[in-house]
Write a protein that holds these residues in place. Sequence first.
Motif, PDB file in Angstrom:
ATOM      1  N   LYS A 130       3.607 -15.628  15.727  1.00  0.00           N
ATOM      2  CA  LYS A 130       2.620 -14.443  15.367  1.00  0.00           C
ATOM      3  C   LYS A 130       4.027 -13.772  14.868  1.00  0.00           C
ATOM      4  CE  LYS A 130      -1.875 -14.577  15.819  1.00  0.00           C
ATOM      5  NZ  LYS A 130      -3.087 -13.704  14.906  1.00  0.00           N
ATOM      6  N   THR A 131       4.328 -12.991  13.665  1.00  0.00           N
ATOM      7  CA  THR A 131       5.071 -11.672  13.045  1.00  0.00           C
ATOM      8  C   THR A 131       4.947 -10.695  13.773  1.00  0.00           C
ATOM      9  OG1 THR A 131       5.651 -12.682  10.892  1.00  0.00           O
ATOM     10  CG2 THR A 131       6.517 -10.061  11.290  1.00  0.00           C
ATOM     11  N   ILE A 132       6.115 -10.607  14.398  1.00  0.00           N
ATOM     12  CA  ILE A 132       5.960  -8.667  15.401  1.00  0.00           C
ATOM     13  C   ILE A 132       6.574  -7.527  14.419  1.00  0.00           C
ATOM     14  CG2 ILE A 132       6.974  -7.546  17.954  1.00  0.00           C
ATOM     15  CD1 ILE A 132       7.480 -10.678  18.792  1.00  0.00           C
ATOM     16  N   VAL A 133       5.505  -6.755  14.775  1.00  0.00           N
ATOM     17  CA  VAL A 133       6.325  -5.458  13.236  1.00  0.00           C
ATOM     18  C   VAL A 133       5.964  -4.200  14.493  1.00  0.00           C
ATOM     19  CG1 VAL A 133       4.386  -4.701  11.311  1.00  0.00           C
ATOM     20  CG2 VAL A 133       4.835  -6.733  11.340  1.00  0.00           C
ATOM     21  N   SER A 134       6.389  -3.065  13.926  1.00  0.00           N
ATOM     22  CA  SER A 134       6.390  -2.099  14.651  1.00  0.00           C
ATOM     23  C   SER A 134       5.158  -1.020  14.651  1.00  0.00           C
ATOM     24  CB  SER A 134       8.093  -1.436  14.099  1.00  0.00           C
ATOM     25  OG  SER A 134       7.394  -0.220  13.643  1.00  0.00           O
ATOM     26  N   GLU A 135       4.911  -0.465  14.807  1.00  0.00           N
ATOM     27  CA  GLU A 135       3.140   0.407  14.633  1.00  0.00           C
ATOM     28  C   GLU A 135       3.353   1.491  14.089  1.00  0.00           C
ATOM     29  OE1 GLU A 135      -0.312   2.097  16.830  1.00  0.00           O
ATOM     30  OE2 GLU A 135       1.528   2.345  17.866  1.00  0.00           O
ATOM     31  N   GLU A 136       4.968   2.210  14.367  1.00  0.00           N
ATOM     32  CA  GLU A 136       5.667   3.408  13.809  1.00  0.00           C
ATOM     33  C   GLU A 136       6.020   3.137  12.482  1.00  0.00           C
ATOM     34  OE1 GLU A 136       6.214   3.663  18.286  1.00  0.00           O
ATOM     35  OE2 GLU A 136       6.384   2.435  16.503  1.00  0.00           O
ATOM     36  N   HIS A 137       6.753   1.856  12.407  1.00  0.00           N
ATOM     37  CA  HIS A 137       7.717   1.996  10.544  1.00  0.00           C
ATOM     38  C   HIS A 137       7.287   0.352   9.938  1.00  0.00           C
ATOM     39  CE1 HIS A 137       9.910   5.048  13.488  1.00  0.00           C
ATOM     40  NE2 HIS A 137       9.788   5.907  11.899  1.00  0.00           N
ATOM     41  N   GLY A 138       6.542  -0.066  10.585  1.00  0.00           N
ATOM     42  CA  GLY A 138       6.006  -1.564   9.777  1.00  0.00           C
ATOM     43  C   GLY A 138       7.298  -2.503  10.120  1.00  0.00           C
ATOM     44  N   LYS A 139       8.128  -1.842  10.686  1.00  0.00           N
ATOM     45  CA  LYS A 139       9.307  -2.943  11.065  1.00  0.00           C
ATOM     46  C   LYS A 139       9.007  -4.610  11.234  1.00  0.00           C
ATOM     47  CE  LYS A 139      13.374   0.544  11.215  1.00  0.00           C
ATOM     48  NZ  LYS A 139      13.348   1.335  12.548  1.00  0.00           N
ATOM     49  N   LYS A 140       9.729  -5.439  10.656  1.00  0.00           N
ATOM     50  CA  LYS A 140       9.557  -6.888  11.516  1.00  0.00           C
ATOM     51  C   LYS A 140      11.026  -7.519  12.467  1.00  0.00           C
ATOM     52  CE  LYS A 140       9.658 -11.270   9.873  1.00  0.00           C
ATOM     53  NZ  LYS A 140       9.815 -12.537   8.853  1.00  0.00           N
ATOM     54  N   PHE A 141      10.528  -7.641  13.559  1.00  0.00           N
ATOM     55  CA  PHE A 141      11.272  -8.093  14.747  1.00  0.00           C
ATOM     56  C   PHE A 141      11.718  -9.364  14.872  1.00  0.00           C
ATOM     57  CE2 PHE A 141       9.657  -3.631  16.596  1.00  0.00           C
ATOM     58  CZ  PHE A 141      10.768  -2.363  16.187  1.00  0.00           C
ATOM     59  N   GLY A 142      10.663 -10.234  14.086  1.00  0.00           N
ATOM     60  CA  GLY A 142      11.349 -11.463  14.375  1.00  0.00           C
ATOM     61  C   GLY A 142       9.431 -12.363  14.722  1.00  0.00           C
ATOM     62  N   GLU A 143       9.740 -13.326  15.365  1.00  0.00           N
ATOM     63  CA  GLU A 143       8.274 -14.381  15.882  1.00  0.00           C
ATOM     64  C   GLU A 143       7.818 -14.274  17.069  1.00  0.00           C
ATOM     65  OE1 GLU A 143       8.252 -17.388  13.064  1.00  0.00           O
ATOM     66  OE2 GLU A 143       8.142 -16.256  11.402  1.00  0.00           O
ATOM     67  N   VAL A 144       7.120 -14.581  17.468  1.00  0.00           N
ATOM     68  CA  VAL A 144       6.810 -14.919  18.840  1.00  0.00           C
ATOM     69  C   VAL A 144       7.025 -16.489  19.730  1.00  0.00           C
ATOM     70  CG1 VAL A 144       4.573 -15.169  21.221  1.00  0.00           C
ATOM     71  CG2 VAL A 144       4.564 -13.504  18.853  1.00  0.00           C
ATOM     72  N   ASP A 145       7.683 -16.681  19.973  1.00  0.00           N
ATOM     73  CA  ASP A 145       8.520 -17.797  20.266  1.00  0.00           C
ATOM     74  C   ASP A 145       7.263 -18.381  22.112  1.00  0.00           C
ATOM     75  OD1 ASP A 145      10.106 -20.398  20.378  1.00  0.00           O
ATOM     76  OD2 ASP A 145      11.302 -18.759  22.397  1.00  0.00           O
ATOM     77  N   ASP A 146       7.445 -17.306  22.960  1.00  0.00           N
ATOM     78  CA  ASP A 146       6.538 -17.467  24.253  1.00  0.00           C
ATOM     79  C   ASP A 146       6.199 -16.914  25.093  1.00  0.00           C
ATOM     80  OD1 ASP A 146       5.787 -19.545  26.078  1.00  0.00           O
ATOM     81  OD2 ASP A 146       7.644 -20.426  26.234  1.00  0.00           O
ATOM     82  N   LEU A 147       5.996 -16.653  25.759  1.00  0.00           N
ATOM     83  CA  LEU A 147       5.455 -15.677  26.570  1.00  0.00           C
ATOM     84  C   LEU A 147       5.892 -15.799  27.665  1.00  0.00           C
ATOM     85  CD1 LEU A 147       1.647 -15.066  25.506  1.00  0.00           C
ATOM     86  CD2 LEU A 147       3.274 -13.891  24.758  1.00  0.00           C
ATOM     87  N   SER A 148       6.353 -14.144  28.776  1.00  0.00           N
ATOM     88  CA  SER A 148       6.160 -14.993  30.372  1.00  0.00           C
ATOM     89  C   SER A 148       5.637 -14.186  30.676  1.00  0.00           C
ATOM     90  CB  SER A 148       7.678 -14.543  30.688  1.00  0.00           C
ATOM     91  OG  SER A 148       7.505 -12.644  30.671  1.00  0.00           O
ATOM     92  N   PHE A 149       4.690 -14.650  32.484  1.00  0.00           N
ATOM     93  CA  PHE A 149       3.633 -13.997  32.540  1.00  0.00           C
ATOM     94  C   PHE A 149       4.359 -13.995  34.312  1.00  0.00           C
ATOM     95  CE2 PHE A 149       2.818 -18.408  32.180  1.00  0.00           C
ATOM     96  CZ  PHE A 149       2.300 -18.836  32.892  1.00  0.00           C
ATOM     97  N   VAL A 150       3.396 -13.544  35.243  1.00  0.00           N
ATOM     98  CA  VAL A 150       2.971 -14.027  36.726  1.00  0.00           C
ATOM     99  C   VAL A 150       2.415 -14.840  37.156  1.00  0.00           C
ATOM    100  CG1 VAL A 150       2.604 -12.741  38.627  1.00  0.00           C
ATOM    101  CG2 VAL A 150       3.282 -11.820  37.037  1.00  0.00           C
ATOM    102  N   SER A 151       2.798 -16.538  37.708  1.00  0.00           N
ATOM    103  CA  SER A 151       2.401 -17.032  38.074  1.00  0.00           C
ATOM    104  C   SER A 151       0.283 -17.379  38.958  1.00  0.00           C
ATOM    105  CB  SER A 151       2.817 -18.350  37.812  1.00  0.00           C
ATOM    106  OG  SER A 151       3.623 -18.451  39.685  1.00  0.00           O
ATOM    107  N   ASP A 152       1.603 -15.993  39.542  1.00  0.00           N
ATOM    108  CA  ASP A 152       0.412 -15.748  40.467  1.00  0.00           C
ATOM    109  C   ASP A 152      -1.129 -15.097  40.164  1.00  0.00           C
ATOM    110  OD1 ASP A 152       1.781 -17.040  42.937  1.00  0.00           O
ATOM    111  OD2 ASP A 152       2.372 -14.470  43.253  1.00  0.00           O
ATOM    112  N   THR A 153      -1.027 -14.160  39.370  1.00  0.00           N
ATOM    113  CA  THR A 153      -1.985 -13.871  38.452  1.00  0.00           C
ATOM    114  C   THR A 153      -2.543 -14.171  37.293  1.00  0.00           C
ATOM    115  OG1 THR A 153      -0.488 -11.918  37.987  1.00  0.00           O
ATOM    116  CG2 THR A 153      -1.385 -11.707  40.260  1.00  0.00           C
ATOM    117  N   GLY A 154      -1.430 -13.914  36.160  1.00  0.00           N
ATOM    118  CA  GLY A 154      -1.217 -14.430  35.274  1.00  0.00           C
ATOM    119  C   GLY A 154      -1.476 -12.906  34.258  1.00  0.00           C
TER     120      GLY A 154
END
Length: 86
Positions: A13-37
Amino acid sequence: MANNPRGTEIRGKTIVSEEHGKKFGEVDDLSFVSDTGELMNILITDTTEHISEQSLQEDRKGRNLVPFSAVKSIGDFVIVSEEDMI
């Protein structure tokens, strides 16, 4: 955000700023805490020139990290607050 999304639901998905509608890029992956998710960061790929205006951390592969706390909504786009990205 009431529900935490699954990674497969927001990858690409495309990442867009709330304030100015600037496009930053696309979601490649997520990082998370493995113990809690708990989601920690969104890793961005296919970045635009607007991403250089932000002072974002990078991972070992050079991907920019957007704190998940900056995410305001997820739908057709991932809407983030520029103020919360830093």
